[in-house]
Design a protein around this motif. Structure first.
Motif, PDB file in Angstrom:
ATOM      1  N   GLY A 170       0.591  -1.082   0.246  1.00  0.00           N
ATOM      2  CA  GLY A 170      -0.302   0.216  -0.589  1.00  0.00           C
ATOM      3  C   GLY A 170       0.663   1.265   0.357  1.00  0.00           C
ATOM      4  N   TYR A 171       0.425   2.511  -0.049  1.00  0.00           N
ATOM      5  CA  TYR A 171       0.643   3.835   0.335  1.00  0.00           C
ATOM      6  C   TYR A 171       1.395   4.389   1.080  1.00  0.00           C
ATOM      7  CZ  TYR A 171       0.321   2.739  -5.099  1.00  0.00           C
ATOM      8  OH  TYR A 171       0.871   2.583  -6.172  1.00  0.00           O
ATOM      9  N   GLY A 172       0.504   3.799   2.078  1.00  0.00           N
ATOM     10  CA  GLY A 172       0.281   4.584   3.621  1.00  0.00           C
ATOM     11  C   GLY A 172       1.745   5.279   4.367  1.00  0.00           C
ATOM     12  N   LEU A 173       1.589   5.397   5.296  1.00  0.00           N
ATOM     13  CA  LEU A 173       2.318   5.743   6.078  1.00  0.00           C
ATOM     14  C   LEU A 173       3.936   4.369   6.165  1.00  0.00           C
ATOM     15  CD1 LEU A 173       0.580   7.608   8.943  1.00  0.00           C
ATOM     16  CD2 LEU A 173       0.951   8.640   6.789  1.00  0.00           C
ATOM     17  N   THR A 174       4.842   5.251   6.576  1.00  0.00           N
ATOM     18  CA  THR A 174       5.908   4.175   7.144  1.00  0.00           C
ATOM     19  C   THR A 174       6.779   4.212   8.813  1.00  0.00           C
ATOM     20  OG1 THR A 174       7.457   5.545   6.250  1.00  0.00           O
ATOM     21  CG2 THR A 174       6.431   3.595   5.013  1.00  0.00           C
ATOM     22  N   ALA A 175       5.878   5.143   9.443  1.00  0.00           N
ATOM     23  CA  ALA A 175       6.430   5.535  10.515  1.00  0.00           C
ATOM     24  C   ALA A 175       4.827   5.858  11.274  1.00  0.00           C
ATOM     25  CB  ALA A 175       7.386   6.464  10.982  1.00  0.00           C
ATOM     26  N   PRO A 176       4.750   5.415  12.624  1.00  0.00           N
ATOM     27  CA  PRO A 176       3.551   6.019  13.179  1.00  0.00           C
ATOM     28  C   PRO A 176       3.307   7.565  13.859  1.00  0.00           C
ATOM     29  CG  PRO A 176       5.143   4.889  14.831  1.00  0.00           C
ATOM     30  CD  PRO A 176       5.636   4.510  13.134  1.00  0.00           C
ATOM     31  N   GLY A 183       2.303   8.274  -0.156  1.00  0.00           N
ATOM     32  CA  GLY A 183       2.114   7.704  -1.210  1.00  0.00           C
ATOM     33  C   GLY A 183       3.110   7.735  -2.020  1.00  0.00           C
ATOM     34  N   LEU A 184       4.145   6.800  -0.814  1.00  0.00           N
ATOM     35  CA  LEU A 184       5.439   5.720  -1.807  1.00  0.00           C
ATOM     36  C   LEU A 184       4.824   3.852  -1.997  1.00  0.00           C
ATOM     37  CD1 LEU A 184       8.678   7.457  -1.164  1.00  0.00           C
ATOM     38  CD2 LEU A 184       7.024   7.361  -3.295  1.00  0.00           C
ATOM     39  N   LYS A 185       4.855   3.551  -2.497  1.00  0.00           N
ATOM     40  CA  LYS A 185       3.933   2.496  -2.754  1.00  0.00           C
ATOM     41  C   LYS A 185       5.235   1.413  -1.609  1.00  0.00           C
ATOM     42  CE  LYS A 185       2.441  -0.285  -5.965  1.00  0.00           C
ATOM     43  NZ  LYS A 185       1.901  -0.837  -7.150  1.00  0.00           N
ATOM     44  N   HIS A 186       5.007   0.678  -0.996  1.00  0.00           N
ATOM     45  CA  HIS A 186       5.794   0.144  -0.434  1.00  0.00           C
ATOM     46  C   HIS A 186       4.841  -1.169   0.180  1.00  0.00           C
ATOM     47  CE1 HIS A 186       7.406   3.607   1.222  1.00  0.00           C
ATOM     48  NE2 HIS A 186       8.570   3.118   1.748  1.00  0.00           N
ATOM     49  N   ARG A 187       5.776  -3.116   0.558  1.00  0.00           N
ATOM     50  CA  ARG A 187       4.951  -3.697   1.435  1.00  0.00           C
ATOM     51  C   ARG A 187       5.400  -4.738   2.206  1.00  0.00           C
ATOM     52  NH1 ARG A 187       9.645  -7.618   0.519  1.00  0.00           N
ATOM     53  NH2 ARG A 187      10.958  -6.785  -0.799  1.00  0.00           N
ATOM     54  N   GLY A 188       4.702  -5.103   3.369  1.00  0.00           N
ATOM     55  CA  GLY A 188       5.713  -5.666   4.200  1.00  0.00           C
ATOM     56  C   GLY A 188       5.093  -6.825   4.984  1.00  0.00           C
ATOM     57  N   ASP A 189       5.182  -7.816   6.028  1.00  0.00           N
ATOM     58  CA  ASP A 189       4.621  -9.200   6.442  1.00  0.00           C
ATOM     59  C   ASP A 189       3.750  -8.876   7.110  1.00  0.00           C
ATOM     60  OD1 ASP A 189       6.223 -10.122   4.094  1.00  0.00           O
ATOM     61  OD2 ASP A 189       7.594 -10.768   5.380  1.00  0.00           O
ATOM     62  N   LEU A 190       2.312  -9.001   6.696  1.00  0.00           N
ATOM     63  CA  LEU A 190       1.332  -9.824   7.739  1.00  0.00           C
ATOM     64  C   LEU A 190       0.797 -10.830   8.488  1.00  0.00           C
ATOM     65  CD1 LEU A 190      -0.221  -7.511  10.536  1.00  0.00           C
ATOM     66  CD2 LEU A 190      -2.237  -7.749   8.341  1.00  0.00           C
ATOM     67  N   THR A 191       1.132 -11.064   9.542  1.00  0.00           N
ATOM     68  CA  THR A 191       0.697 -12.905   9.902  1.00  0.00           C
ATOM     69  C   THR A 191      -1.687 -12.296  10.026  1.00  0.00           C
ATOM     70  OG1 THR A 191       2.180 -13.729  11.353  1.00  0.00           O
ATOM     71  CG2 THR A 191       0.702 -14.101  11.904  1.00  0.00           C
ATOM     72  N   ILE A 192      -1.604 -13.266   9.762  1.00  0.00           N
ATOM     73  CA  ILE A 192      -3.515 -13.852  10.061  1.00  0.00           C
ATOM     74  C   ILE A 192      -3.636 -14.008  10.833  1.00  0.00           C
ATOM     75  CG2 ILE A 192      -5.863 -13.688   9.262  1.00  0.00           C
ATOM     76  CD1 ILE A 192      -4.815 -14.639   6.189  1.00  0.00           C
ATOM     77  N   ASP A 193      -4.205 -12.588  12.657  1.00  0.00           N
ATOM     78  CA  ASP A 193      -4.819 -12.874  14.225  1.00  0.00           C
ATOM     79  C   ASP A 193      -6.382 -13.825  13.780  1.00  0.00           C
ATOM     80  OD1 ASP A 193      -5.045 -10.566  13.546  1.00  0.00           O
ATOM     81  OD2 ASP A 193      -3.698 -10.302  14.965  1.00  0.00           O
ATOM     82  N   GLY A 194      -6.461 -13.048  12.936  1.00  0.00           N
ATOM     83  CA  GLY A 194      -8.043 -13.589  13.151  1.00  0.00           C
ATOM     84  C   GLY A 194      -8.821 -13.176  11.665  1.00  0.00           C
ATOM     85  N   VAL A 195     -10.007 -14.163  12.216  1.00  0.00           N
ATOM     86  CA  VAL A 195     -10.652 -13.863  10.585  1.00  0.00           C
ATOM     87  C   VAL A 195     -12.051 -14.190  11.196  1.00  0.00           C
ATOM     88  CG1 VAL A 195     -12.093 -15.671   8.681  1.00  0.00           C
ATOM     89  CG2 VAL A 195      -9.743 -15.932   9.321  1.00  0.00           C
ATOM     90  N   GLY A 196     -12.824 -13.313  10.833  1.00  0.00           N
ATOM     91  CA  GLY A 196     -14.584 -12.632  11.624  1.00  0.00           C
ATOM     92  C   GLY A 196     -15.718 -13.085  10.147  1.00  0.00           C
ATOM     93  N   ILE A 197     -16.754 -13.275   9.933  1.00  0.00           N
ATOM     94  CA  ILE A 197     -17.461 -13.121   9.299  1.00  0.00           C
ATOM     95  C   ILE A 197     -18.575 -12.088   8.679  1.00  0.00           C
ATOM     96  CG2 ILE A 197     -17.635 -15.620   8.598  1.00  0.00           C
ATOM     97  CD1 ILE A 197     -20.051 -16.133   9.293  1.00  0.00           C
TER      98      ILE A 197
END
Length: 200
Positions: A170-176, A183-197
């Motif tokens: 995504g193009y979001g923030l890279t620091a809180p 505005g710059l495309k970045h990628r990162g890893d994320l673990t799926i810790d929940g699923v909800g229908i």
């Protein structure tokens, strides 16, 4: 990257093995309230683009959210990105850099103008509940996006993916708390810790 960054992208990327139609997934990932930050610069993942705004005089203002191309003229994003209609023209930007620049177009990217915005009819806005529900929107573009293969929507159960690591883009923030990287495309890893229908 902001929380909205992961929303559309995770649905799109998890859907890679699925069918290529434009229906909504039967289940979805849960999302927390904290922003997701970090990641590295990215130039691939072409179906992942930025939502951007242009002033009436044609001045390009830059991106404000991330979206995922799921059909030749359809973009999946978060409803909270589009619930407030800003004055100007909305575009979907395909390319790695959607930052504001002098002139009518981003430096590295192609613009596709919005035709219609469809918020999920069950979207619960911020302030109406303790968390967002049905925070999904579809954008119909005026023309087909050229030379980009859309990501298919996943229609299978996401339960078996619990605990697995996926890539979000995504193009979001890279620091809180700062505009760093916006505005710059970045990628990162994320673990799926929940699923909800019940979320979408």
């Amino acid at each position: 990257m902001g929380r909205h960054t992961a929303l559309a992208i995770l649905i799109g990327l998890v859907g890679l093995p699925g069918c290529g139609d434009e229906t909504q997934p039967e289940s979805s990932l849960s999302s927390g309230e904290l922003a997701i930050v970090g990641g590295v610069r990215e130039v691939n993942f072409s179906p992942v683009g930025a939502l951007a705004l242009t002033e009436p005089d044609g001045t390009y203002l830059g991106s404000f959210c991330t979206g995922t191309l799921i059909g030749s003229r359809w973009v999946l994003t978060a409803a909270h990105c589009l619930e407030r209609r800003l004055f100007g023209t909305y575009h979907f930007v395909v390319g790695p850099d959607a930052r504001p620049v002098p002139g009518p177009r981003p430096t590295l990217g192609r613009q596709y103008r919005f035709e219609r915005i469809h918020l999920h009819p069950g979207y619960v806005r911020p302030g109406e509940a303790t968390m967002l529900f049905n925070d999904v929107a579809l954008v119909e573009l005026q023309e087909e996006v050229a030379d980009v293969v859309p990501y298919p929507i996943n229609r299978s159960d996401l339960g078996p993916l619990l605990g697995r690591q996926v890539t979000h883009v995504g193009y979001g923030l890279t620091a809180p708390g700062t505009p760093v990287g916006s505005g710059l495309k970045h990628r990162g890893d994320l673990t799926i810790d929940g699923v909800g229908i019940t979320h979408y």
